[in-house]
Design a protein around this motif. Sequence first.
Motif: not given
Length: 783
Positions: A362-386
């Motif tokens: 259970p803790a492993s899948y919780q980690f994977l879920e949080e990691m995927i959420s962090r990946f989605k948040y990291a994709c927002k870096v493409t919006k910052y052009k400066d």
Amino acid sequence: MYPSTLPAEADPSTMNGSVAEPPDFQAVTAAAAAAARALSLEQDEWSVGECGFLEPEVQRTMRSGSAAEDITQYPMHGWVDVTKEFHDACAELQPGELAQDMLFGLFEAMSAIEIMDPKMDVGMGFDKQDLPPPSFEAAIATGAIKLDDLTPSELIGIYDALFSCLVSWLEGNSMDQVLFTCLYLHAPAQIKDKALRVFCTAVRNLIVVIKNIIAVAAVNEEEDFQLYGNSALLAAEKAQPASVYSSLKDVEDELIRKCKKLTSTEDWMAVVHRLRFMRHLFQVIYHVEQMASNDTVDDKVDIYKILLVASEMLPGIRNTLDRGTQPEKGSEAPNPMGFSPRIHDRSQPPAFPRSIKIRDRPASYQFLEEMISRFKYACKVTKYKDYYSALNFFIEYSKKSGQCILSRSVLQSLFSANMRMAHGKLPMKQFLRHSVQIFNSPPVLNAKHPVAADPKVQQHLENFFRYCFNMNTFTQFIRICGFNRARQRDKLARLIENFDTIQVDAARLDSMMNQLANERAMEGNEPMATALKHSTHFSTWVLYNCFRAMLIFLMSGFELELYAVHEFLYIYWYPYEFLIGFLVSALTRTENILLAQEEYAEHQSKIQSGGGGAAKNRKAAKPKKNKKTQRPYRAEIVFYHAVLSLCGGMYKAMGALTKDGRVRLPLSKFDNEEIRYNRRFLPFATLTSPPPVSYAEFKNIREHMMRPSVEDLYTYAAKHFDQARNVLESIQNPDQEMLDLLQIARTNFVVMNVLARGHQKEVKRQPEFDFSKHSYFPIIKLK
């Protein structure tokens, strides 16, 4: 004989760091040495064989004989038995004490290997009756593992166990001690069951891809991730990550077709969901690795869509965890079949941690879920052009996702894998140039402005930005935000020192611009002279980033719990008196520059559009109402005003508590405040701006601050907290950090008022400083 380890009384694993040299120990040691010398004198001559000094040819001859092959024979050397003297010497040591020698001190003791200690000696984990851990071939021969016709329950159990091992590896454990305890990963090609073979092949390729991402991002430290493992196992079967996606898809389709022919499909669909999740996870991570060399915005959009699909599958997977085979109670193996936890113990160097607990499912899948959420948040870096907005995003991401090395590495890869190209397509030098233009819009960087065509101006700009890029200071600032929070502080200390040379170069560039303005004014070119005059664009940009690095460095000491309570006074004093004021000044100056340029542009447009009377009447009839002025940094300035008041409140509060006798101070003979002060602010000593503040200056300022009564100091601190509260309450749509700071300001305001009225005046107990709400500012609690 000379023992190979420390005695039980001097166990390095239980040492408290004390070093003892009792006189009796020295005497016993000297006696043992004298006995050894006496014994050597009694024997007039050692034989060549006993001493072990033989000619190479004679040694080869002896080794070839049967006697040399008998490993049970005692080595033929001139040994002296000092066991009794050794135990006598050790009897003088108390538990936790260490006998120090010239070549064996505390440092060597902490890195020593103690024989027969289960935490350090891998052999102690086995009994004499234990069989050696089976290899892949041995497990097949004994029937311990199945290669074909696995049931859905067995497949689910193996899949879940492999995900747990993958998470344990990402948390910093050795690859060999977690992932390669799965025997199926040793030779996936020999597995006949297609669903298991393809999944194990995907895991092996995923290991290679993750290692490449982390190695290229280069934001890992030894405590974050074990980058190297048993490379021989990985090289046994050539990695082909490009074919993994299609193989997983084929297995999914086959199982779905199989489910259509069955009446009960829940177990097989649980297998399909895990294969599908692995396919999406692998696809995302493989895309990130490919983007390091070929980056496009479309790829990042695709990654975000795939992440959304993967995150939607995890709740269903967690609901079917009980359908797989479960770990046996008391066993170290994450699954009953296919795992041999101690298979690599003998192949690891002694310094590896021996006790590893693999995460539960259970803790492993919780980690994977949080990691995927962090990946989605990291994709927002493409919006910052400066640079300004990108740096803000990296700092915020570091606070939220600082523990996962893969998440931090993915963010670095999405932004710039090698720090030479921003977003994979814009050279970093051009990125910095564009960032300055967005930050405070210097006219010399505006292609439409006449001054941009001046070759002399362009040459100065080219030299400046090439210097910024070659110094690697700005790009390194972003990379540092990818390290873990403890390492960031160490690296920021070195980064701050590099800002001084760039400050000098930026000030020289601004001075050249002002000089050119005077030359153009003398030539009669007033528009160009106006654009170049009073230019502080570049030095303001450099100073602002330097001030931010200084503030992060100083305040991170609270997060890492590096400061003693009696040091809080001068730590909060420096941002209050200097640093935050400099930040606000830099941002205010930038806004004023933008406003002045806006007014100048309006004035020029009015002059150019001034023609016929009809045009004038038309413009006069339509005045611009509710005109939006350029104040892009107003929210940040307001936030820094709140932080300034909080620092002032803590500074005055610590002064009052110290004067009131409520702060425990170290004894003067064991402490030197000047040394502490200089070490805390050592990275700032080389900077020209802001100029370093000596300890003598600080003492004078502190003495002046401490002159009022204790009650007045508490009142002054309460006023600062009240100011912070008012500023934070005026912010519209506050985020969680601002709400936490607001609660801290309100609580500390009440506490200071209570103390100012004489509460617990006779009780001089040190209050508790609770940093649970915010890493930089505590809630002061009276005991």
